[in-house]
Write a protein that holds these residues in place. Structure first.
Motif, PDB file in Angstrom:
ATOM      1  N   LEU A 296       0.806  -1.222   0.000  1.00  0.00           N
ATOM      2  CA  LEU A 296       0.000   0.000   0.000  1.00  0.00           C
ATOM      3  C   LEU A 296       0.842   1.276   0.000  1.00  0.00           C
ATOM      4  CD1 LEU A 296      -2.783   1.221   0.097  1.00  0.00           C
ATOM      5  CD2 LEU A 296      -2.964   0.621   2.488  1.00  0.00           C
ATOM      6  N   ASP A 297       1.843   1.340   0.880  1.00  0.00           N
ATOM      7  CA  ASP A 297       2.650   2.565   0.967  1.00  0.00           C
ATOM      8  C   ASP A 297       3.392   2.866  -0.320  1.00  0.00           C
ATOM      9  OD1 ASP A 297       1.949   3.392   3.437  1.00  0.00           O
ATOM     10  OD2 ASP A 297       3.528   2.251   4.462  1.00  0.00           O
ATOM     11  N   ARG A 298       3.983   1.821  -0.874  1.00  0.00           N
ATOM     12  CA  ARG A 298       4.744   2.041  -2.106  1.00  0.00           C
ATOM     13  C   ARG A 298       3.815   2.432  -3.238  1.00  0.00           C
ATOM     14  NH1 ARG A 298       7.820  -3.055  -3.082  1.00  0.00           N
ATOM     15  NH2 ARG A 298       6.481  -3.890  -1.450  1.00  0.00           N
ATOM     16  N   GLY A 299       2.615   1.859  -3.238  1.00  0.00           N
ATOM     17  CA  GLY A 299       1.626   2.217  -4.250  1.00  0.00           C
ATOM     18  C   GLY A 299       1.227   3.685  -4.117  1.00  0.00           C
ATOM     19  N   ILE A 300       0.981   4.107  -2.884  1.00  0.00           N
ATOM     20  CA  ILE A 300       0.596   5.512  -2.665  1.00  0.00           C
ATOM     21  C   ILE A 300       1.724   6.421  -3.151  1.00  0.00           C
ATOM     22  CG2 ILE A 300       0.106   7.264  -0.904  1.00  0.00           C
ATOM     23  CD1 ILE A 300      -1.404   5.059   0.666  1.00  0.00           C
ATOM     24  N   ALA A 301       2.967   6.033  -2.864  1.00  0.00           N
ATOM     25  CA  ALA A 301       4.107   6.849  -3.297  1.00  0.00           C
ATOM     26  C   ALA A 301       4.157   6.931  -4.823  1.00  0.00           C
ATOM     27  CB  ALA A 301       5.406   6.264  -2.748  1.00  0.00           C
ATOM     28  N   LEU A 302       3.948   5.790  -5.484  1.00  0.00           N
ATOM     29  CA  LEU A 302       3.973   5.806  -6.952  1.00  0.00           C
ATOM     30  C   LEU A 302       2.851   6.690  -7.485  1.00  0.00           C
ATOM     31  CD1 LEU A 302       4.914   4.744  -9.753  1.00  0.00           C
ATOM     32  CD2 LEU A 302       3.176   2.981  -9.521  1.00  0.00           C
ATOM     33  N   PHE A 303       1.683   6.576  -6.845  1.00  0.00           N
ATOM     34  CA  PHE A 303       0.552   7.395  -7.284  1.00  0.00           C
ATOM     35  C   PHE A 303       0.897   8.892  -7.172  1.00  0.00           C
ATOM     36  CE2 PHE A 303      -3.107  10.017  -6.451  1.00  0.00           C
ATOM     37  CZ  PHE A 303      -3.907   9.723  -7.545  1.00  0.00           C
ATOM     38  N   GLU A 304       1.480   9.270  -6.021  1.00  0.00           N
ATOM     39  CA  GLU A 304       1.833  10.680  -5.809  1.00  0.00           C
ATOM     40  C   GLU A 304       2.744  11.171  -6.933  1.00  0.00           C
ATOM     41  OE1 GLU A 304       0.628  12.631  -3.600  1.00  0.00           O
ATOM     42  OE2 GLU A 304      -0.504  11.081  -2.537  1.00  0.00           O
TER      43      GLU A 304
ATOM     44  N   ASP B   4       1.126   3.980 -15.525  1.00  0.00           N
ATOM     45  CA  ASP B   4       1.167   4.127 -14.058  1.00  0.00           C
ATOM     46  C   ASP B   4      -0.015   3.407 -13.413  1.00  0.00           C
ATOM     47  OD1 ASP B   4       3.513   5.631 -13.919  1.00  0.00           O
ATOM     48  OD2 ASP B   4       2.424   7.445 -14.495  1.00  0.00           O
ATOM     49  N   ALA B   5      -1.187   3.609 -14.001  1.00  0.00           N
ATOM     50  CA  ALA B   5      -2.372   2.927 -13.457  1.00  0.00           C
ATOM     51  C   ALA B   5      -2.165   1.420 -13.519  1.00  0.00           C
ATOM     52  CB  ALA B   5      -3.617   3.316 -14.247  1.00  0.00           C
ATOM     53  N   PHE B   6      -1.525   0.972 -14.605  1.00  0.00           N
ATOM     54  CA  PHE B   6      -1.318  -0.463 -14.749  1.00  0.00           C
ATOM     55  C   PHE B   6      -0.288  -0.979 -13.746  1.00  0.00           C
ATOM     56  CE2 PHE B   6       0.465  -4.306 -16.565  1.00  0.00           C
ATOM     57  CZ  PHE B   6      -0.698  -5.046 -16.686  1.00  0.00           C
ATOM     58  N   LYS B   7       0.749  -0.190 -13.552  1.00  0.00           N
ATOM     59  CA  LYS B   7       1.754  -0.621 -12.577  1.00  0.00           C
ATOM     60  C   LYS B   7       1.137  -0.660 -11.174  1.00  0.00           C
ATOM     61  CE  LYS B   7       6.453  -0.389 -11.280  1.00  0.00           C
ATOM     62  NZ  LYS B   7       7.703   0.364 -11.192  1.00  0.00           N
ATOM     63  N   LEU B   8       0.315   0.331 -10.874  1.00  0.00           N
ATOM     64  CA  LEU B   8      -0.367   0.328  -9.576  1.00  0.00           C
ATOM     65  C   LEU B   8      -1.201  -0.939  -9.419  1.00  0.00           C
ATOM     66  CD1 LEU B   8      -1.486   4.046  -9.264  1.00  0.00           C
ATOM     67  CD2 LEU B   8      -0.089   2.780  -7.617  1.00  0.00           C
ATOM     68  N   TYR B   9      -1.831  -1.331 -10.510  1.00  0.00           N
ATOM     69  CA  TYR B   9      -2.681  -2.512 -10.477  1.00  0.00           C
ATOM     70  C   TYR B   9      -1.845  -3.782 -10.350  1.00  0.00           C
ATOM     71  CZ  TYR B   9      -5.393  -6.331 -12.444  1.00  0.00           C
ATOM     72  OH  TYR B   9      -5.983  -7.547 -12.649  1.00  0.00           O
TER      73      TYR B   9
ATOM     74  N   GLN C 294     -10.520   6.738  -8.114  1.00  0.00           N
ATOM     75  CA  GLN C 294     -11.021   7.492  -6.966  1.00  0.00           C
ATOM     76  C   GLN C 294      -9.949   8.435  -6.409  1.00  0.00           C
ATOM     77  OE1 GLN C 294     -11.591   5.423  -3.205  1.00  0.00           O
ATOM     78  NE2 GLN C 294     -13.656   6.253  -3.071  1.00  0.00           N
ATOM     79  N   MET C 295      -8.724   7.917  -6.279  1.00  0.00           N
ATOM     80  CA  MET C 295      -7.643   8.754  -5.750  1.00  0.00           C
ATOM     81  C   MET C 295      -7.374   9.931  -6.685  1.00  0.00           C
ATOM     82  SD  MET C 295      -5.184   5.666  -4.390  1.00  0.00           S
ATOM     83  CE  MET C 295      -3.805   6.635  -3.800  1.00  0.00           C
ATOM     84  N   ALA C 296      -7.457   9.659  -7.999  1.00  0.00           N
ATOM     85  CA  ALA C 296      -7.247  10.733  -8.975  1.00  0.00           C
ATOM     86  C   ALA C 296      -8.369  11.759  -8.851  1.00  0.00           C
ATOM     87  CB  ALA C 296      -7.191  10.149 -10.380  1.00  0.00           C
ATOM     88  N   ALA C 297      -9.601  11.269  -8.724  1.00  0.00           N
ATOM     89  CA  ALA C 297     -10.744  12.179  -8.643  1.00  0.00           C
ATOM     90  C   ALA C 297     -10.620  13.098  -7.427  1.00  0.00           C
ATOM     91  CB  ALA C 297     -12.048  11.382  -8.574  1.00  0.00           C
ATOM     92  N   GLU C 298     -10.063  12.578  -6.351  1.00  0.00           N
ATOM     93  CA  GLU C 298      -9.890  13.411  -5.158  1.00  0.00           C
ATOM     94  C   GLU C 298      -9.023  14.633  -5.467  1.00  0.00           C
ATOM     95  OE1 GLU C 298      -8.315  10.789  -2.198  1.00  0.00           O
ATOM     96  OE2 GLU C 298     -10.229   9.727  -1.968  1.00  0.00           O
ATOM     97  N   ARG C 299      -8.202  14.526  -6.513  1.00  0.00           N
ATOM     98  CA  ARG C 299      -7.367  15.666  -6.906  1.00  0.00           C
ATOM     99  C   ARG C 299      -7.876  16.314  -8.173  1.00  0.00           C
ATOM    100  NH1 ARG C 299      -1.554  14.891  -6.000  1.00  0.00           N
ATOM    101  NH2 ARG C 299      -1.398  13.813  -4.024  1.00  0.00           N
ATOM    102  N   GLY C 300      -9.092  15.966  -8.555  1.00  0.00           N
ATOM    103  CA  GLY C 300      -9.660  16.550  -9.770  1.00  0.00           C
ATOM    104  C   GLY C 300      -8.973  16.047 -11.022  1.00  0.00           C
ATOM    105  N   MET C 301      -8.411  14.834 -10.970  1.00  0.00           N
ATOM    106  CA  MET C 301      -7.705  14.300 -12.135  1.00  0.00           C
ATOM    107  C   MET C 301      -8.441  13.079 -12.689  1.00  0.00           C
ATOM    108  SD  MET C 301      -3.800  14.441 -10.798  1.00  0.00           S
ATOM    109  CE  MET C 301      -3.139  13.727 -12.270  1.00  0.00           C
ATOM    110  N   ALA C 302      -8.083  12.723 -13.929  1.00  0.00           N
ATOM    111  CA  ALA C 302      -8.660  11.526 -14.544  1.00  0.00           C
ATOM    112  C   ALA C 302      -7.561  10.474 -14.722  1.00  0.00           C
ATOM    113  CB  ALA C 302      -9.267  11.893 -15.888  1.00  0.00           C
TER     114      ALA C 302
END
Ligand code: ATP
Ligand code: MG
Length: 898
Positions: free
Chosen positions: A390-398, A411-416, A428-436
């Protein structure tokens, strides 16, 4: 979306708990002659079309479709529902609003060919305003306003009944179109207009304009569906012979309204769960809603999701990688992500909420209490495994989010793929920042990964070989299926061994020769199978693969011993001949698809083996029957033309300039490539596969499947040669068998079936009329032969098998004809006994109640039931007890009258 969040509202009605409210709903409808039918499991046991139960009517689908029946015509219950998939998916709303849940209870009452709009509307109103005292000026009703395109009239009947049987403010009844007020079970089947009840939760009662506006200040609580049409295959609507009622009242919404709190989460349905989360995380829930209410949103999401997981697991679902299990996994991971980001929970904690739910709801749903341990274990294990990445995923997302507007597909695929983030979580995480998120790109990568996974599933684990591998000359693969070669050595435990001998053993070995005629898996064509024989032993080859310049013959010693340095006879199994047919047919199929669909059809992958060929390509729509037929025709035309295949090797630069040339998807080409040309070169592809000499050897080409593999990617499956003949014969055999059964020719099957369907419909109608006529004559006889005591008729008797509604009608008729009468009728409906009792008013006044009568005698048929003083009914298990029950009924009536 604007969300009202005030303190206690004016509509505050009651101190009743959720449990009391649930019980009162059921009791209210029991008092109206309904039978309580417990919730079906939220994981459907016998409906493959449904991932989760999503409405109360699911378990009664067969009754509405006319394929099943129940021993009662009125039912009520609370149904466990999950809406995270398919037609109903409310996942994205959860937490953001305060009245959509992934899991919720739907209270409902049903009439199966029994009462209709008048009672349904009247009782809903009576319960909400009379029993529960909801202020009438806060309630709005909607009715169906008609649909010209379907030729559907507005539901005037419902509109009229609202003002006739209730005292609703007439300006609170409004009309809406098909989207809101016409309900359909599916593409075909029963359907009809519905009437919804909405509650105005605005502080000042100004919500009249907000009905059906997806606004949290005026929400729908109850949907009354009136099933009166049937939609047939052609889309036409016709009136149903039996009309039904199906209602759904959201339990959590109801409780929140009755308790007068400002959100579902503030009612006692959720309060203990939120308190438990607060206790576990040390945070406080402040009931705020909106984009920046991160903590409160996390509270709501976790509270909601853990209920969904608890109920789904209790009914048999399990987190996993696909289907239903993946829905559970997605829901859990969403909750876990909030736990980490908003509550800084580094250890599993969601599972610790389960006992609170079990304690809070286990008395009504004992399955969650009984299975609490199992539920906790499964949730904890899921939390643990996701917690690791989870932590590493959140970092990659950031990091990915920093780079721009849209989260890239890679990136979405790597997260998956690497960190286990379901796509909807990243969205959902992207939407929280107004992103797609580039979801289309993601789907493409998913499809490619699946193809690779399929290929590598068969890949042998010879990953890191110590030492150099010898080179194998495999040019012989194009020349035939047998050859002579020398055994050089083998790979065992990831090491190359070039001397000694190999004996029969359990483990697969990777044998390497100086040269070979075995084809190593490549470009979609499977690796060859066969045997390698020496003077001392036999080696069975299960498949063949390539590693660097070495060809690996993967298999086991089948007899004797295999020694390094010996000479061997190689034989590839005859299946290779079939593979060749399929491979050449694949090229023809590719060509034909481009001709039939579009020149832009691009190969996405293929599999060629002895049994079939599979060809995946970029295309947006399913192939029509005509297109499939045309592809078959074109390919077979090239088969009869018996065209020659020619192959040659060319420098890649030169090869790329050939007219019509096609390169393979995902293939890496060297400096020189092999080009396979059919006939004059209308089909020219880079390909290393083993092909036929002439297309005529294909014999026959037949497509046996066409489907989607991912968004924008279609798959055609086809067979050739003997397999194609078998496929055609199989189809013909089935058609002949069916035709023989229907006493017609295969080419007249469709007409014959249509005729039979028509006949069945007609017979059904006749049968229903016949039963009605039977009943009419019997009831007449019962009336004439009735015994009289003290001026009242005692009418007791058995009717032939008939729909429940007709038996009720007979009881009603007898009562009205006799003047003063006590009636008790019995019948067998679908193998189950049924009793119906009716009393005239004068006898009720004397203390003879239909409900009491039924209760008195129902033991004889091993059943349960009851009802009102004037009309009551009961179903049972033992039809043989009917005479005894009727005798007891007659005796009871006489005793009471005497
Ligand atoms: P909405 O438009 O509010 O999503 P719906 O039209 O999807 O509701 P129905 O399918 O008619 O609702 O379901 C019947 C009742 O079940 C609704 O009136 C509502 O009270 C309740 N309900 C529907 N979806 C949910 C949900 N996700 N969470 C809680 N209750 C729900
Ligand atoms: Mg909905």
């Amino acid at each position: 979306m604007t969300i009202y969040s005030g303190s206690k509202q004016e509509t505050c009605m009651t101190d009743k708990t959720a449990d009391e409210i649930r019980r009162e709903f059921i009791e209210f409808f029991e008092s109206k002659g309904h039978t309580y039918a417990p919730s079906s499991p939220v994981v459907p046991v016998d409906d493959p079309t449904l991932m989760f139960a999503n409405a109360g009517m699911n378990q009664f689908k067969d009754v509405f479709l006319g394929t099943g029946s129940r021993p009662y015509t009125r039912a009520a219950n609370t149904q466990k529902c999950i809406r995270v998939s398919g037609k109903h998916n409310d996942l994205e709303e959860v937490g953001r609003d305060t009245y959509h849940h992934t899991f919720f209870e739907m209270l409902g009452n049903w009439s199966f060919g029994d009462y209709f709009k008048r009672e349904a509307i009247g009782w809903a109103w009576e319960l909400l305003t009379g029993v529960w005292g909801l202020p009438k000026d806060r309630l709005y009703a909607t009715v169906f306003g008609g649909d010209a395109s379907e030729g559907l009239e507005p539901d005037e009947e419902a509109a009229r009944l609202w003002t006739e049987v209730t005292d609703i403010n007439p300006t609170h009844v409004s009309r809406f179109g098909k989207k809101d007020n016409f309900w359909e079970m599916g593409a075909t089947g029963p359907c009809g207009p519905c009437s919804e009840i909405h509650v105005d939760l605005t502080p000042d009662g100004s919500g009249s304009k907000l009905v059906n506006k997806d606004d949290a200040r005026v929400i729908e609580i109850w949907n009354l569906v009136f099933m009166q049409y049937n939609r047939d295959e052609s889309g036409r609507l016709s009136p149903l012979p039996a009309r039904h009622v199906d209602t759904g009242l959201g339990f959590e919404r109801l409780v929140r309204v009755l308790q007068g709190v400002s959100s579902n989460y503030d009612s006692d349905v959720f309060a203990p769960i939120l308190a438990r989360i607060a206790e576990l995380t040390g945070k406080r829930y402040t009931a705020k809603v909106g984009h920046d209410a991160h903590i409160d949103n996390a509270f709501r999401v976790i509270a909601d999701h853990v209920r969904m997981l608890t109920f789904a697991i209790a009914d048999g679902a399990k987190p996993s990688n696909e289907g239903r299990g993946y829905v559970l996994r997605r829901v859990l991971r969403r909750a876990a992500r909030f736990g980490r980001q908003q509550f800084d929970q580094r250890e599993p904690f969601i599972y610790k909420i389960v006992p609170t739910i079990a304690e809070h709801m286990g008395h009504f749903f004992p399955e969650i209490r009984e299975q609490a341990d199992k539920i906790m274990t499964l949730i904890r294990e899921e939390e643990e495994s996701f917690g690791r990445t989870l932590d590493r995923g959140i970092a990659l997302f950031e990091q990915a989010a920093r780079s721009g507007k849209c989260i890239a597909a890679v990136d979405a695929f790597k997260l998956y793929d690497t960190y286990g983030f379901p796509l909807d979580l990243t969205v959902q995480m992207a939407a929280e920042r107004g992103m797609a998120v580039d979801e289309t790109g993601f789907e493409k990568l998913m499809a490619e990964a699946k193809e690779l996974a399929r290929a590598s599933a068969k890949q042998h684990k010879a990953v890191a070989i110590e030492g150099e591998l010898p080179r194998t000359d495999d040019a012989l693969k194009y020349q035939g299926r047998s050859a002579t070669a020398k055994i050089l050595g083998w790979i065992e435990n990831n090491a190359y061994i070039g001397k000694g001998d190999l004996n029969i053993g359990d483990e697969e070995v990777l044998l390497i020769l100086d040269r070979t005629c075995f084809y190593a898996e490549q470009g979609g064509q499977v690796g060859d199978t066969g045997t390698i024989k020496t003077s001392l032993g036999t080696f069975a080859v299960h498949t063949t693969q390539k590693l660097g310049d070495a060809i690996l013959h993967i298999g086991k010693v089948a007899a004797g011993t295999i020694c390094a340095g010996q000479s061997a006879e190689l034989t590839v199994d005859a299946g290779r001949e079939l593979t060749r047919k399929n491979h050449t047919a694949t090229h023809l199929c590719h060509w034909a698809l481009r001709k039939v669909c579009d020149e832009s059809v691009k190969q996405h992958g293929s599999v060629v083996d002895p049994d079939r060929l599979r060809f995946d390509f970029d295309h947006n729509a399913p192939l029509t029957d005509e297109q499939i037929a045309e592809v078959e025709r074109l390919v077979n035309e090239k088969v009869y033309a018996d065209l020659e295949l020619t192959t040659r090797e060319l420098p890649i630069e030169e090869a790329k300039k050939l007219p019509n040339v096609r390169a393979f998807f995902g293939e890496k080409y060297g400096d020189r490539v092999r080009v396979v040309k059919i006939g004059d070169g209308f089909s020219t592809e880079f390909c290393g596969g083993t092909h036929l000499d002439r297309t005529g050897q294909i014999g026959l080409f037949k497509i046996v499947g066409e489907e989607a593999v991912a968004k924008g990617i279609r798959r055609v499956t086809a067979v050739t040669g003997p397999k194609a003949i078998e496929a055609v014969q199989q189809i013909e055999r089935s058609a002949r068998q069916a035709a023989a059964l229907l006493q017609t020719n295969p080419d007249q099957l469709a007409d014959r079936i249509a005729g039979l369907q028509e006949e069945i419909k007609k017979l059904r109608r006749q049968l229903a009329r016949g039963a009605a006529a039977d009943i009419k004559s019997i009831r007449q006889k019962l009336l004439e032969e009735a015994e009289k005591v003290a001026g009242s008729a005692i009418i007791v008797g058995e009717l032939p098998e008939a729909p429940v509604a007709q038996v009720r009608e007979a009881a009603d008729w007898l009562r009205s004809q006799a003047g003063s009468a006590a009636v008790c009728l019995a019948t067998v409906s679908d193998g189950k006994p049924l009793l119906i009792a009716a009393m005239t008013g004068d006898l009720i006044a004397k203390g003879l109640k239909a409900g009491d009568l039924v209760k008195e005698v129902v033991g004889a048929i091993e059943g349960r039931g009851g009802g009102k003083p004037d009309l009551a009914q009961a179903g049972g298990q033992n039809p043989a007890g009917i005479p005894k029950a009727l005798a007891a009924a007659a005796a009871w009536i006489k005793q009471k009258l005497g």
